[in-house]
Write a protein that holds these residues in place. Structure first.
Motif, short mmCIF file in Angstrom:
data_model
loop_
_atom_site.label_atom_id
_atom_site.label_comp_id
_atom_site.label_asym_id
_atom_site.label_seq_id
_atom_site.Cartn_x
_atom_site.Cartn_y
_atom_site.Cartn_z
N UNK A 18 -24.73 12.06 -44.60
CA UNK A 18 -23.79 11.94 -43.49
C UNK A 18 -24.21 10.82 -42.53
N UNK A 19 -25.53 10.64 -42.36
CA UNK A 19 -26.01 9.53 -41.53
C UNK A 19 -25.63 8.20 -42.16
N UNK A 20 -25.73 8.10 -43.47
CA UNK A 20 -25.37 6.87 -44.16
C UNK A 20 -23.88 6.59 -44.09
N UNK A 21 -23.07 7.63 -44.10
CA UNK A 21 -21.62 7.46 -44.06
C UNK A 21 -21.08 7.30 -42.65
N UNK A 22 -21.87 7.58 -41.66
CA UNK A 22 -21.40 7.58 -40.28
C UNK A 22 -21.18 6.14 -39.80
N UNK A 23 -20.03 5.91 -39.20
CA UNK A 23 -19.72 4.61 -38.63
C UNK A 23 -20.35 4.48 -37.25
N UNK A 24 -20.51 3.26 -36.76
CA UNK A 24 -21.04 3.10 -35.40
C UNK A 24 -20.16 3.76 -34.35
N UNK A 25 -20.71 3.94 -33.19
CA UNK A 25 -19.98 4.59 -32.09
C UNK A 25 -18.75 3.77 -31.74
N UNK A 26 -17.62 4.45 -31.62
CA UNK A 26 -16.37 3.79 -31.26
C UNK A 26 -15.55 3.32 -32.45
N UNK A 27 -16.07 3.45 -33.65
CA UNK A 27 -15.36 3.01 -34.86
C UNK A 27 -14.86 4.26 -35.59
N UNK A 28 -13.56 4.32 -35.82
CA UNK A 28 -12.96 5.44 -36.51
C UNK A 28 -13.14 5.29 -38.02
N UNK B 242 -26.57 -7.97 -41.13
CA UNK B 242 -26.06 -7.41 -39.89
C UNK B 242 -26.27 -5.91 -39.90
N UNK B 243 -25.86 -5.26 -38.82
CA UNK B 243 -25.98 -3.82 -38.67
C UNK B 243 -24.61 -3.13 -38.68
N UNK B 244 -23.64 -3.73 -39.33
CA UNK B 244 -22.29 -3.17 -39.31
C UNK B 244 -22.22 -1.83 -40.04
N UNK B 245 -22.94 -1.72 -41.14
CA UNK B 245 -22.95 -0.49 -41.93
C UNK B 245 -24.38 -0.12 -42.24
N UNK B 246 -24.57 1.08 -42.73
CA UNK B 246 -25.91 1.53 -43.05
C UNK B 246 -26.50 0.72 -44.20
N UNK B 247 -25.68 0.42 -45.20
CA UNK B 247 -26.19 -0.34 -46.34
C UNK B 247 -26.60 -1.75 -45.93
N UNK B 248 -25.79 -2.41 -45.10
CA UNK B 248 -26.16 -3.74 -44.64
C UNK B 248 -27.40 -3.69 -43.75
N UNK B 249 -27.56 -2.62 -42.99
CA UNK B 249 -28.78 -2.46 -42.19
C UNK B 249 -30.00 -2.31 -43.09
N UNK B 250 -29.85 -1.56 -44.18
CA UNK B 250 -30.97 -1.42 -45.10
C UNK B 250 -31.37 -2.73 -45.74
N UNK B 251 -30.38 -3.53 -46.14
CA UNK B 251 -30.71 -4.85 -46.72
C UNK B 251 -31.35 -5.75 -45.69
N UNK B 252 -30.86 -5.71 -44.46
CA UNK B 252 -31.46 -6.53 -43.41
C UNK B 252 -32.91 -6.12 -43.17
N UNK B 253 -33.19 -4.82 -43.15
CA UNK B 253 -34.56 -4.36 -42.89
C UNK B 253 -35.47 -4.69 -44.06
N UNK B 254 -34.96 -4.70 -45.27
CA UNK B 254 -35.79 -5.12 -46.40
C UNK B 254 -36.16 -6.59 -46.25
N UNK B 255 -35.21 -7.39 -45.77
CA UNK B 255 -35.52 -8.80 -45.50
C UNK B 255 -36.58 -8.92 -44.42
N UNK B 256 -36.47 -8.11 -43.37
CA UNK B 256 -37.46 -8.15 -42.30
C UNK B 256 -38.81 -7.69 -42.81
#
Length: 1742
Positions: free
Chosen positions: A1052-1062, A1514-1528
């Motif tokens: 559910x955390x992975x599927x959850x959109x950012x605050x304010x996004x339906x 970017x941090x738009x989605x959980x998956x993109x955040x994971x790829x960004x953090x792997x790069x970091x």
């Protein structure tokens, strides 16, 4: 005859020591003859010594003249001897060193551009000098060949003997030198002879250390053969996979066709009627006009295949892209027209994968849409691609080095599907974190072993020198005493000798005294004294000590003042803090005050240093102390720099004296920091070796690439090879791994053969420096922190005792915590009144632990900080408890006898309680005897299972019992120290289980209100409800269900959109969250009922992990409600902590996390040292660069006050005529030193080596404050940052990593293992995976027998290896755009190889007699899968479904090579065995990344894009955040991401309607903490796990037992256990041991002491009706070979307790065997005599 024998011995190379003076003396000879014979022998001995000195030298490379040279010059030839003496003399070595350095100077003046003069010296002169030097090298080589020979007639020839590595290098340098001279190429390898020149100075210790590093690295290549081969197989697999998946995809680029003939910018804005496209570069000679996007975007599908009229180029911009074109005079007719209404092409489809080129916005502007074309070329100047195998290798190596890998990955994602990123992620995990770690471990292991040998030689040499010094001291004293009339001479005689000798004798006496004093000072002998003679020549007097001078007395008094050191430290700290306040933004008066204070502090430091120096006994001894020498140097430089105005204040470096090591401390008693500082000399040596290597490659780079970059359209880059400083700086960039890919690309752009060898040149240098030399720093730190074996054994005992005491005292801790909490509750309920102050306390007295009778009471008082210190009285109380529960001697003997009877009465197939302790389950129908398995298969209580190896380390639940017995053996909590020697067992000191507590079986040492153990005051022990809850908690189903619930909550955390996004899934997520909350609420309730919430034996709330679960449950409840925006941010970010619940369910990860936390206090000192070093550099940089990084975006201005108005900003890569009008801005980059805080952050970024070159270039361009920077205005900036990178990154950061790895190993217990214990542990890991295999017998069927003979033929593996290699080689010939004929040939060969593999499978299948035997080999199944999958590719159309499905099986064939190479097979088995050990590390790393990804998605999703934060990262989605953090985590581009996420107003929009600003402070904390935790801790923890668990299969070439010996055990077992029953008949044990051979088996002659315990234990564990089990026998043989010292202390004590019983049982069996044999033989003898008597009587046999 005797002389002839002696000469024969001499000619045979015998040593002079072998000749004895009285060897041939005979008693019959006369004294005169004996004297003559002795003289002759002495002369011959002297001749032999002279001969050895003449033909064997240790100068330079070292050499030994032996045999003949060229077949004509013998070792007696005078010319050859003369040449040998000349070339291997120390003067010649010095002369050669001078020639090499002169040649390097010539080479450094030469550039790759031969058409210009360099530094005023004509190129022809340099060329002639170069030829002369090469001619000298040729003469030298010829002379050495004459001296040593070159043929195979001796092992000491030029290319084979001592120093052959250097000689081979010289040979290659000479041959290639003449080749390039003839070819008129400016390439010379002579720069690498710099290492050869060091041999002239090898008598110096420092230089010899560098030579030892060179020798160690060259020797490590032999060990790395298997590693290189395995790496080659893996890289070939990934290369073929990349070619099959991504060939030609990076050629697809977004391009803008250029339109009408008119070349004005206005006409570019008019609608287009036709389009232009670059024609294919394959087969066309026409260069049509085109334009491509910047950044160079790749795209998903090829959309244009025809061409239109070409025109001159134009530029425009929009949607964040720009485009430009090039002109041509050729034109084509377009076949397809654009629909201007829709902005698309007719009959063309849009891209169905990857990135779609922008079109609609361009059409609205009247421009044609961008199109995706595959005719533009690959990115990075055609270097990054998978179009052929060489380019695939270059791309893969770039990805493995982590430099720019994200750019390649993002381009591949744009051209293909998003899943393509996993190709790069898996390549990084395998290549960077696995193969590179194994490679580094192998090199480090060999390096450390050879370095220890080198240190041993130096130690022996120093001992000899000390003996000589001691002898010299004695001689000097004797000489002085003799000159002064001592030593049997009278005073008058001495005076007479002095008088007769005159002034010469006086001088001799003075020099002797001086030499004696110097020798005594060096020896440090305080008792040695030198006496003098009075001036009048009178009687001897002892020299009186002079009275101290007043100034000296004042200095001594000041320095010895007890607060002197504290005052010095206070002023140093105060000085540093004041200097940290410097900033260009301060008022001038403020900075002037800081400067004035700095002047004052420098004066104070000068006085302090002067007092310390004056108070020291000797100046030389004071300076010899390293910390004092550094202190004096810092103060002197500070005076010169500050008062002379040359450079900023460096006095903060004086803080380093805080970390000076203590004197006279043993290695075992040194602190972590002292051990690190002890490694400093080796680190400096490694750094100098790095500098020499960089210099050699820089000189060669100048010859290859000097002046070649000036022809680039964008100008000469700053990292070039035009001069020696620039070349050295450029190669230093490559060492750090930063921008080395750009440098390699520029080298490839040069073209020709230079561009062809550039990748190889840079790859070799990168591996040698970055992967090898820099990682040797960590290896040296780990080696210096390694403890001797005797210290390890002592610490093992102490650790076992400590853990046993802690476990026995656990109930005391629980009671104390409960009492503390109870008093806190009473304090709150009593109105915050203390007990006794008007309110009755709930607990008026501290709880007391009831002690057994006769022992002192142990009161436990609650502490305010919640922790309890184990006092001596508490330990005595627990010891009394243990003694009270310890059985008596009689009881133990009764238990032992009963246990023996129980074991003897075990029927086959029965399982006793002790058999559960086996780590490998015994086959059904029987099991080994428990006495053996209780020790060898037992897990050690010393080791914490942080890696989650489980069975690999033994059965975990038995650790408590092992520790109890070992603690009892150690004398912890027992009355008699001799009990363990009799094999007695002791009660386990651990707490009772939850079920035992519920049943009322707890100790009575706790207070009654705890001992009653009533949960929630409703459920006493034994209550049905409580028993049911305990049953639920202990069930596997419930445990698995909790894991599923955790997985759902994380989903559910992975599927959850950012605050304010339906989202369409909001309702589902809310429902799952509610279900998860209900589940864990139920989990909380049953845990509270089962264990009690508080005031029970194991209350829920006093367990830290349970408290964490409760906090997460509260967060789950809060997440179900609606909150305001900012509260919603916090709650959703907190939901990412849900994976932490796994730590409470998996003990291995919990132990790993605890071990990491426990390492933190140990590395505080190293962290403080790092902070001091960084702070010193920070203070210096702030004073030097504060406010000077500012610049104007218009380069034409002179400074800040001219930076007004607007300017035309050029577009990168576009023609200079086009640009954008922008306002002039005076701004500073994110990396600056405007204040101490920002400067410290910049230094942390530089230490991570991410984009540090940009910071250095900015520092090199600084001028004065408020003035525009100028390129390369200050080379001091380069020196500063190179020095900081060398210290801050190479030394400090790697020291931090090394200390962390060491302390983690110490906490987990692995560092406490001796080398033999590590070998036992590693071999047992292999044994755990071994199992009996059915024997492979020759079939009786003729066809099967033929197949068997084929597969068992000795040449079969070679033939199979050749076939596989040919298959892989043909696959590597694939290229994008290859001809149809070659493609058809490759398809035909692929079909042929597939058929061959099928035939091989059929032959192998029928070669086995039984199908079960064929299936038991995993390689057979693997090959079947490959062959079947390869069928899809036979004559399949390119791009079809069957072709895509079959492609993976084609490149999987590469791994078949491993089967036929034994070394690779062993390495692969080792890797597979050790993989479970990495699960916990990877799991904990994924949890950390999940938490950061979930928090980042909720906090930074709305931040605007920047240079680094873009649609790829970017941090738009959980998956993109994971790829960004792997790069970091790979430390690639994290600085840019941190700066983009921290963007603030006015560079973003901050309105109530739209807020796309970031969070500067949160961004810094987020990224820096993630880099430290993941990049520096977890990734290195992963590397440490690899080094600890995998490399034992690589570095055991000198081990007693190796993995191949265990494999041989399994092979020999097959011949004795054909059906793989797992048992060996007892009567065949002798044959089995003899067939096993050395080192595990029996050899003739064999030691009885080694095999006797094996035979005894084999009888002991023999299972009636079956035989000896496989695994226990293997463990027994291994332990017998390694000895009891291979076991850890606790397990060894158990083993020793069982040895007596094993020997008793084994001896009784042997006695019974001999007795029964004797009886049988006696009976047979009687029967034989009776039969003989009956035959003689004629009655026949009985």
């Amino acid at each position: 005859m005797n002389i002839a024998n002696l000469l024969a011995k001499k000619s045979g190379g015998g040593g002079a020591a072998e000749v004895s003076e009285d060897m041939y003396a005979e008693s019959t000879l006369t004294p005169l003859q004996k004297s003559w014979r002795v003289k002759v022998l002495r002369g011959l001995k002297r001749k032999v010594q002279e001969r050895q000195e003449l033909t064997s030298v240790d100068v330079g490379t070292g050499a030994k003249m032996n045999g003949s040279a060229f077949g004509i010059l013998s070792d007696e030839n005078r010319f050859r001897i003369t040449v040998f003496k000349l070339t291997y003399s120390q003067p010649f070595e010095y002369f050669l060193m001078a020639v090499i350095f002169l040649h390097l100077c010539v080479l450094s003046l030469r550039s790759g551009d031969e058409d210009r003069a360099v530094r005023g010296v004509e190129t022809d002169s340099l060329r002639l000098a170069d030829i002369a030097f090469n001619a000298f090298y040729t003469i030298e080589m010829v002379m050495r060949c004459i001296a040593l020979g070159v043929g195979p007639e001796s092992k000491d020839t030029y290319l084979r003997g001592s120093g052959a590595g250097y000689n081979r290098l010289d040979f290659v340098v000479v041959v290639l030198g003449w080749f390039f001279i003839i070819a008129k190429e400016p390439i010379r390898l002579a720069s690498f002879r710099i290492f050869r020149s060091l041999l002239a100075l090898k008598s110096f210790r420092f230089i010899s250390a560098i030579i030892a590093i060179t020798d160690a690295l060259s020797a490590s290549l032999e060990v790395l053969v298997d590693v290189f081969a395995f790496s080659a197989v893996c890289l070939a697999f990934y290369g073929l996979m990349g070619m099959n998946l991504f060939a030609a995809v990076l050629q697809r680029r977004c391009v803008l066709p250029v339109g009408p003939v008119n070349a004005t910018y206005a006409n570019l804005m008019q609608p287009y009627q036709s389009l232009a496209e670059l024609p294919t570069r394959y087969g066309s000679n026409v260069n049509a006009t085109f334009a491509f996007s910047s950044p160079e975007n790749t795209c998903g599908s090829d959309m244009v295949t025809s061409y239109a009229t070409a025109t001159p180029g134009h530029a425009t911009f929009g949607d964040g892209y720009w485009w430009w074109g090039l002109a041509t005079n050729q034109s084509y007719d377009y076949e397809r027209q654009m629909n201007t209404a829709t902005g698309s092409f007719s009959s063309l489809e849009a891209a169905d994968k990857g990135f779609t080129c922008p079109s609609k916005h361009l059409v609205d502007m009247g421009l044609p849409p961008m199109v995706c074309s595959r005719y533009v070329g690959n990115i990075a100047y055609e270097a990054n691609s998978f179009d052929d195998f060489p380019h695939a290798l270059i791309t893969m190596f770039q990805v493995i080095t982590l430099e720019g890998w994200n750019i390649v990955a993002q381009a591949t994602i744009d051209a293909e599907y998003k899943i393509s990123v996993w190709y790069y992620i898996t390549l990084i995990i395998l290549g960077t974190y696995f193969l590179v770690s194994v490679f580094v471990a192998a090199v480090s292991g060999v390096f450390l072993r050879l370095r220890r040998e080198h240190q041993a030689l130096i130690t022996m040499k120093n001992k000899r020198e000390d003996l000589k010094a001691k002898s010299g001291l004695q001689s000097a004293l004797a000489l002085i005493n003799a000159l002064e009339g001592k030593g049997g001479n009278s005073a008058s005689g001495a005076r007479g000798s002095v008088a007769s000798g005159g002034i010469a004798q006086v001088i001799q006496l003075a020099l002797a005294k001086r030499k004696a004093r110097r020798i005594m000072e060096k020896s440090g002998d305080p008792e040695a004294s030198v006496t003098g003679v009075n001036s009048e020549g009178g009687a001897e007097e002892e020299v009186a000590e002079p009275e101290p001078k007043p100034m000296l007395a004042i200095a001594e008094k000041a320095v010895t003042w007890k607060h002197f050191g504290h005052a010095s430290g206070f002023f140093v700290v105060l000085n540093t803090l004041v200097l940290c306040g410097y900033s260009y933004e301060n008022e001038k008066s403020t900075n002037d005050s800081i400067d004035g204070f700095a002047y004052l502090m420098i004066a104070v430091f000068v006085i302090e240093t002067f007092l310390r120096t004056l108070a020291s006994p000797t100046l030389l001894g004071h300076i010899r102390q390293s910390h004092e020498a550094v202190d004096i140097a810092v103060v002197i430089l500070a005076v010169i720099g500050v008062y002379g105005g040359m450079f900023p204040n460096i006095t903060p470096l004086r803080m380093l004296r805080w970390f000076r090591p203590r004197k006279g401390v043993k290695q075992s008693e040194q602190t972590v920091l002292e051990k690190v500082l002890a490694s400093l000399d080796v680190m400096v040596t490694l750094f100098l070796f790095l500098c020499l290597t960089t210099f050699a490659f820089a000189v060669m780079g100048m010859q290859l690439l000097g002046g070649r970059f000036t022809t680039f359209q964008e100008g000469n880059p700053r990292d070039n090879f035009d001069t020696l400083p620039e070349a050295f700086m450029t190669m230093f960039f490559v060492t750090t791994g930063e921008r080395w890919v750009d440098i390699m690309w520029n080298s490839i752009r040069v073209g020709g053969w230079t561009g062809g060898i550039a990748p190889f040149f840079f790859a070799v240098f990168f591996v040698l420096t970055n992967y090898v030399t820099l990682n040797l720093i960590i290896a040296v730190i780990l080696e210096n922190m390694e403890l001797p074996d005797y210290v390890k054994r002592m610490l093992q005992r102490e650790e076992i005792e400590k853990r046993a005491v802690n476990r026995r005292a656990s109930t005391v801790v629980i009671a104390t915590r409960a009492s503390t909490l109870k008093n806190m509750v009473a304090f709150v309920l009593g109105g915050f009144r203390k007990p006794g102050a008007g309110a009755k306390s709930v607990a008026p007295e501290p709880p007391e632990i009831e002690s057994p009778e006769g022992s002192p009471e142990v009161p436990v008082r609650p502490k305010s900080h919640g922790r309890v210190k184990m006092t001596q009285s508490m330990l005595e109380g627990t010891d009394a408890m243990e003694r009270a529960s310890t059985p008596t001697q009689q009881e133990m003997e009764e238990r032992r006898r009963s246990s023996r009877v129980a074991r003897k009465s075990l029927a086959p197939g029965s399982v006793d309680a002790m058999s559960i302790m086996t780590s490998t389950a015994a086959p059904s129908g029987g099991g080994p005897r428990p006495g053996h398995r209780a020790s060898l298969s037992m897990s050690s209580g010393l080791l914490v299972d942080v890696y989650g190896t489980g069975g690999a380390m033994g059965n975990k639940p038995n650790v408590d019992e092992v520790m109890a017995v070992a603690a009892a053996a150690s004398g912890v909590g027992k009355g008699s120290g001799a009990d363990i020697e009799k094999g007695m067992a002791y009660e386990s000191p651990v707490k009772p289980s939850a079920r035992q507590r519920a049943s009322g079986g707890d100790s009575d040492v706790l207070p009654a209100w705890i001992r009653n153990d009533v949960s929630l005051h409703m459920f006493p022990p034994g209550h049905p409800m409580r028993m049911q809850c305990l049953e639920i908690l202990s069930s596997k189903i419930y445990r698995y269900s909790s894991i599923v619930a955790i997985a759902l909550s994380c989903f559910t955390v992975m599927m959850m959109e950012p605050v304010g996004v339906k989202s369409d899934y909001d309702t589902m997520i809310l429902s799952v969250n509610a279900a998860v909350m209900v589940y864990f609420l139920f989990d909380f309730l049953i845990n509270v009922i089962a264990h009690g919430f508080i005031f029970t034996l194991e209350p829920y709330i006093l367990n830290g992990w349970n408290t964490m679960d409760l906090v997460l449950l509260i967060i789950d409840v809060l997440a179900l409600f609606k909150w305001t925006k900012y509260y919603e941010y916090g709650i959703r970010a907190a939901l990412s902590l849900r994976p932490l619940r796994l730590l409470n369910r998996f003990e291995s990860m919990r132990e790993l996390f605890g071990a990491i936390i426990k390492t933190m206090p140990s590395i505080v000192s190293v962290f403080m040292l790092s902070a001091v070093v960084f702070l010193a550099f920070d203070v210096f940089a702030v004073q030097q660069y504060s406010g000077k990084f500012f610049s104007c975006n218009d380069d034409s201005v002179n400074g800040r006050y001219d930076c007004v108005g607007t300017t035309i900003a050029a577009i990168e890569g576009a023609p200079s005529a086009f640009g954008i009008a922008v306002p002039k801005v005076w701004d500073t980059p994110f990396h600056n030193f405007d204040d101490a805080g920002r400067g410290m952050l910049t230094l942390v970024e530089v230490a991570s080596l991410d984009e540090w070159v940009d910071v250095m270039f900015d520092a090199m361009d600084v001028t004065k404050l408020y003035e525009q920077p100028q390129t390369n205005n200050s080379w001091g900036g380069a020196i500063f940052f190179i020095l900081f990178v060398a210290i801050g990154s190479f030394l400090v950061v790697r020291t931090f990593i090394g200390v962390f790895i060491d302390q983690f190993g110490f906490i987990s217990g692995s560092k406490l293992l001796t080398e033999r214990q590590k070998l036992w542990r590693d071999m047992r890991r292999i044994i755990e995976t071994m199992k009996p295999r059915p024997a492979r017998l020759r079939p009786t069927n003729p066809f099967k027998r033929l197949c068997y003979d084929i597969t068992e033929h000795p040449r079969y593996p070679t033939v199979a290896l050749v076939v596989i290699t040919l298959d892989c080689a043909l696959q590597m010939t694939y290229t994008a755009g290859q001809s149809n004929n070659w493609a058809q040939l490759l398809r035909s060969m692929d079909a042929l190889f597939t058929i061959v593999y099928f035939l091989e499978i059929i032959v192998r299948f029928f070669a086995y007699r039984r199908f079960r035997r064929w299936v038991s080999y995993n390689w057979n199944l693997f090959e079947v899968v490959i062959a079947v999958g390869s069928l899809f590719t036979i004559y399949a159309e390119e791009g079809s479904g069957s072709h895509s499905a079959g492609r993976p099986f084609r490149f999987l064939r590469t791994f078949r090579v491993i089967r036929f190479v034994p070394g690779l097979n062993t390495l692969l088995n080792t890797i597979i065995i050790s993989m479970p050990s990495l699960i916990s590390v990877v799991g904990l790393l994924l949890i950390v990344m999940f938490i950061y990804a979930g928090a980042g998605t909720q906090l930074f999703a709305d931040v605007k894009y920047g240079e680094s934060l873009n649609r790829h990262a970017n941090f738009k989605t959980f998956s993109s955040s994971g790829k960004l953090l792997f790069q970091v985590m790979t430390a690639e581009g994290w600085r840019g991401l941190m700066n983009d996420v921290g963007v603030d107003y006015p560079y973003c929009t901050a309105t109530p309607e739209l807020n796309d600003c970031g969070y500067p402070m949160s961004s810094t904390s987020y990224f820096v903490s993630f880099v430290i935790v993941c990049t520096y801790i977890f990734t290195n923890l992963f590397v440490a796990a690899i080094l600890d668990n995998i490399t034992f299969g690589l570095l055991n070439e000198a081990a007693i037992v190796q993995p191949r010996d265990l494999m041989k055990f399994q092979e020999v077992w097959e011949s004795f256990d054909i059906s793989a029953t797992g048992y060996l008949k007892i009567h065949r044990l002798g044959d089995f041991m003899e067939g096993l051979g050395a080192p595990l088996g029996r050899t003739r002659p064999f030691p009885v002491g080694f095999l006797q315990p094996v035979y005894y234990e084999a009888h002991y564990m023999h299972v009636e009706g079956k035989g000896i089990p496989f695994t226990p026998l293997c463990e027994t043989v291994l332990n017998a070979r390694l000895g009891l010292t291979a076991l850890t202390y606790d397990v060894r004590k158990l083993r020793e307790a069982e040895v007596e019983e094993i020997f008793e049982y084994g001896a009784s069996v042997v006695i019974q065997k001999f007795a029964r044999g004797f009886l049988v033989r006696s009976r047979l003898a009687r029967l034989a005599s009776i039969n003989a008597a009956a035959r003689s009587a004629g009655s026949g046999e009985l």
